[in-house]
Scaffold this active site. Structure first.
Site, mmCIF file in Angstrom:
data_model
loop_
_atom_site.group_PDB
_atom_site.id
_atom_site.type_symbol
_atom_site.label_atom_id
_atom_site.label_comp_id
_atom_site.label_asym_id
_atom_site.label_seq_id
_atom_site.Cartn_x
_atom_site.Cartn_y
_atom_site.Cartn_z
ATOM 1 N N GLY A 268 0.788 -1.220 0.000
ATOM 2 C CA GLY A 268 0.000 0.000 0.000
ATOM 3 C C GLY A 268 0.820 1.269 0.000
ATOM 4 O O GLY A 268 2.036 1.271 0.201
ATOM 5 N N ASN B 16 -9.492 12.829 -4.975
ATOM 6 C CA ASN B 16 -8.100 12.896 -4.524
ATOM 7 C C ASN B 16 -7.191 12.605 -5.716
ATOM 8 O O ASN B 16 -7.257 11.531 -6.309
ATOM 9 C CB ASN B 16 -7.899 11.862 -3.415
ATOM 10 C CG ASN B 16 -6.459 11.749 -2.951
ATOM 11 O OD1 ASN B 16 -5.593 12.499 -3.371
ATOM 12 N ND2 ASN B 16 -6.214 10.801 -2.064
ATOM 13 N N HIS C 199 4.920 -3.293 -43.988
ATOM 14 C CA HIS C 199 4.292 -3.341 -45.314
ATOM 15 C C HIS C 199 2.775 -3.338 -45.227
ATOM 16 O O HIS C 199 2.186 -4.231 -44.611
ATOM 17 C CB HIS C 199 4.658 -4.628 -46.086
ATOM 18 C CG HIS C 199 6.090 -5.035 -45.988
ATOM 19 N ND1 HIS C 199 7.083 -4.439 -46.712
ATOM 20 C CD2 HIS C 199 6.689 -5.995 -45.235
ATOM 21 C CE1 HIS C 199 8.244 -5.018 -46.421
ATOM 22 N NE2 HIS C 199 8.037 -5.953 -45.521
#
Length: 399
Positions: free
Chosen positions: A84, A162, A311
């Site tokens: 985290g 946020n 190509h």
């Protein structure tokens, strides 16, 4: 002042592009996403940068080294476990002197906003607005203060979110030490902000520009934004009978061959060959050591390094990894018949036009067709005359 940039995560939503690189090293407008952020931090007046690394950290360390070639000093701190944002921030505590800017590494910001944020008293949270706030941490604001914060609510209280940019001082580390694991099994930075919000201390700063690069199709939006600001810089060779309209950056050692038509803004990297008779349309970024050959049309796409499109190919509104090769006549569709928003793996891109996400080292035989919204895993091999559609895992053989 110091700046902390969180760059330890893999970015699983970006797969297959993050199979072999961290999310922050994905290229936008010819540079890794993280480089744009570091340069804006530098231009805002901060030259001491701490980068928290983890997943495929060697690619970040190798590219930026000490930071000297970018005019900054970079110190790396490794997050050993992906636990985290709060856990990532705790890793830099021994190196923080006082007030510092903290940024998530996977977004596009303006230098002017960073300058304004660091002039405010800490703590500060940067905010932005969105049409889909349920995908983010939603905040409410009164008198320039954050009054509430709720993560990914199904019934958001506002469209203000946020934005992942903060101004803190060393006090934040005492708050982090009190955190418990969240329901996701992580230490969440947003949980640490509860006390600041309750005390009315957390200032909201609305960003003028903010782009979250959460999914591969967000790369196209960010790339388009960055290309709008480029000025032409021609360091390679342009042969006769080439038409260039708009802004073009052409890298050293690159050659644009006769008969090619380029509508800028476009970027072509170093040691890349384009043409003859190729057509590059606005929003296209081609990496280093690429080949864009005869009768190839590329529109609003990002082509990573070392990829060959040689190509009679068409690539529209797509993100193509490194080391890929397109057999002659292979094309990517980018528009649904009903003109509805293209979906990838059931998730809407929000874009009327979107082609495919293709990982690294994908090889196509001749005359393949790739359907809108396809995602093709790295190392995949596609047989000639094959229709590719849907989600293809890494190292799949498609016949």
């Amino acid at each position: 002042m110091q700046c902390v940039i969180l760059a330890a995560g893999e970015g699983s939503r970006m797969r297959p592009l993050t199979t072999s690189r961290p999310k922050v090293m994905l290229p936008l407008a010819g540079k890794p996403m993280l480089e744009h952020l570091i340069c804006n931090v530098r231009d805002a007046g901060i030259t001491e940068i701490l980068v928290v690394v983890g997943y495929h950290e060697e690619s970040i360390r190798t590219w930026f080294e000490s930071g000297s070639k970018f005019g900054v000093s970079i110190q790396y701190v490794t997050q050993r476990r992906q636990m985290g944002t709060a856990d990532a921030l705790k890793t830099v505590e021994p190196f923080i002197h006082d007030t510092f800017l903290m940024l998530n590494g996977d977004m596009i910001l303006e230098r002017s906003d960073l300058t304004n944020i660091i002039d405010l008293p800490s703590p500060v949270m940067a905010t932005s607005t969105t049409t889909h706030p349920e995908s983010f941490g939603v905040v409410t604001v009164a008198n320039n203060k954050i009054t509430s914060l709720e993560e990914k609510s199904l019934h958001p209280k506002s469209n203000i979110i946020n934005a992942g940019a903060y101004l803190f001082d060393a006090e934040i580390f005492a708050v982090l030490k009190k955190l418990s694991l969240s329901t996701r099994g992580e230490y969440e930075l947003t949980d640490a902000l509860t006390d600041y919000i309750g005390d009315g201390k957390l200032t909201a700063y609305p960003l003028s520009v903010w782009m979250d690069v959460g999914y591969p199709w967000d790369m196209l939006t960010a790339n388009e934004h960055l290309l709008e600001r480029i000025s032409s810089e021609l360091n390679g060779t342009i042969e006769e009978n080439v038409i260039v309209k708009g802004q073009l950056i052409l890298g050293k050692g690159s050659v644009v061959k006769s008969g090619t038509y380029i509508e800028g803004p476009c970027i072509i990297g170093e040691n890349t060959v384009v043409g003859p008779n190729a057509y590059l349309r606005p929003g296209t970024t081609v990496g280093n050591n690429c080949h864009i050959g005869h009768a190839v049309e590329i529109k609003n796409s990002i082509i990573f390094d070392d990829t060959k499109v040689p190509h009679y190919n068409y690539i529209g509104d797509s993100v193509i990894g490194s080391g890929c090769n397109f057999g002659a006549g292979t094309k990517i569709a980018n528009l649904r018949h009903d003109h509805g928003p293209v979906k990838v793996g059931g998730r809407s891109t929000g874009r009327k036009k979107f082609g495919a996400v293709i990982g690294d080292d994908v090889l196509f035989g001749i005359n393949c067709s790739v359907n809108t919204g396809s995602s093709i895993g790295s190392g995949t091999r596609v047989a000639p005359h094959t229709l590719v559609t849907g989600m293809i895992e890494d190292k799949t053989v498609v016949k």
